[in-house]
Design a protein around this motif. Structure first.
Motif, short mmCIF file in Angstrom:
data_model
loop_
_atom_site.label_atom_id
_atom_site.label_comp_id
_atom_site.label_asym_id
_atom_site.label_seq_id
_atom_site.Cartn_x
_atom_site.Cartn_y
_atom_site.Cartn_z
N ALA A 37 0.84 -1.21 0.00
CA ALA A 37 0.00 0.00 0.00
C ALA A 37 0.87 1.25 0.00
CB ALA A 37 -0.95 -0.02 1.19
N ASP A 38 1.67 1.41 -1.06
CA ASP A 38 2.60 2.54 -1.10
C ASP A 38 1.91 3.89 -1.26
OD1 ASP A 38 1.86 2.27 -3.77
OD2 ASP A 38 3.92 2.13 -4.53
N GLY A 39 0.65 3.89 -1.65
CA GLY A 39 -0.10 5.15 -1.73
C GLY A 39 -0.69 5.56 -0.40
N GLY A 40 -0.64 4.67 0.58
CA GLY A 40 -1.20 4.94 1.89
C GLY A 40 -2.59 4.37 2.04
N ALA A 41 -3.07 4.36 3.26
CA ALA A 41 -4.40 3.83 3.57
C ALA A 41 -4.97 4.60 4.75
CB ALA A 41 -4.34 2.34 3.88
N SER A 42 -6.25 4.87 4.69
CA SER A 42 -6.97 5.51 5.80
C SER A 42 -7.90 4.47 6.40
CB SER A 42 -7.80 6.69 5.31
OG SER A 42 -6.96 7.68 4.75
N LEU A 43 -7.89 4.37 7.73
CA LEU A 43 -8.73 3.41 8.43
C LEU A 43 -9.71 4.15 9.33
CD1 LEU A 43 -5.85 1.99 7.92
CD2 LEU A 43 -6.69 0.31 9.52
N PHE A 44 -10.94 3.69 9.35
CA PHE A 44 -11.92 4.22 10.29
C PHE A 44 -12.96 3.18 10.59
CE2 PHE A 44 -13.11 5.55 6.02
CZ PHE A 44 -14.46 5.26 5.93
N VAL A 45 -13.71 3.40 11.65
CA VAL A 45 -14.71 2.44 12.11
C VAL A 45 -16.10 3.06 11.96
CG1 VAL A 45 -15.55 1.13 14.10
CG2 VAL A 45 -13.09 1.36 13.71
N GLN A 46 -17.02 2.25 11.48
CA GLN A 46 -18.43 2.63 11.39
C GLN A 46 -19.21 1.68 12.30
OE1 GLN A 46 -17.85 1.90 7.07
NE2 GLN A 46 -19.47 3.42 6.90
N HIS A 47 -20.31 2.15 12.85
CA HIS A 47 -21.15 1.25 13.65
C HIS A 47 -22.60 1.72 13.60
CE1 HIS A 47 -21.48 4.00 17.13
NE2 HIS A 47 -20.27 4.37 16.77
N ASP A 48 -23.47 0.79 14.00
CA ASP A 48 -24.91 1.06 14.03
C ASP A 48 -25.22 2.09 15.09
OD1 ASP A 48 -25.14 -0.88 12.11
OD2 ASP A 48 -25.75 -2.44 13.52
#
Length: 98
Positions: free
Chosen positions: A87-98
């Motif tokens: 993932a040389d372009g980078g990655a954004s992580l986040f969490v979604q929930h009900d």
């Protein structure tokens, strides 16, 4: 349900990204304990512009505790460490929930 979303930016070499994702990273992500759902889809825009992300993956867990335990597990740690391999372009992580 708690969903970990990983939004991958555009890689330098899309073919290499796709090959590594299919052969190595996706199996690692699917093996994380507590994962109930897994999807990964490439992105497209509605016009001629490039979409902001190349691929978005989502891992569904029954609870926040399951998500946290899964990420802390050896499989979760291996998947996180593997990001540097493709993932040389980078990655954004986040969490979604009900």
């Amino acid at each position: 349900m708690y969903v970990l979303t990983v939004a991958y930016a555009h890689p330098t070499d899309p073919a290499a990204f796709d090959a590594h994702y299919a052969s190595t990273h996706s199996p690692l992500a699917r093996s994380i304990s507590g994962v109930r759902e897994f999807t990964a889809r490439r992105c497209a825009s509605l016009d001629e512009t490039a979409p902001p992300y190349y691929l978005i993956a989502q891992l569904g867990f029954d609870s926040l505790e399951d998500l946290q335990a899964g990420l802390a597990s050896p499989e979760g740690q291996a998947a996180a460490a593997d990001l540097a391999n493709f993932a040389d372009g980078g990655a954004s992580l986040f969490v979604q929930h009900d």
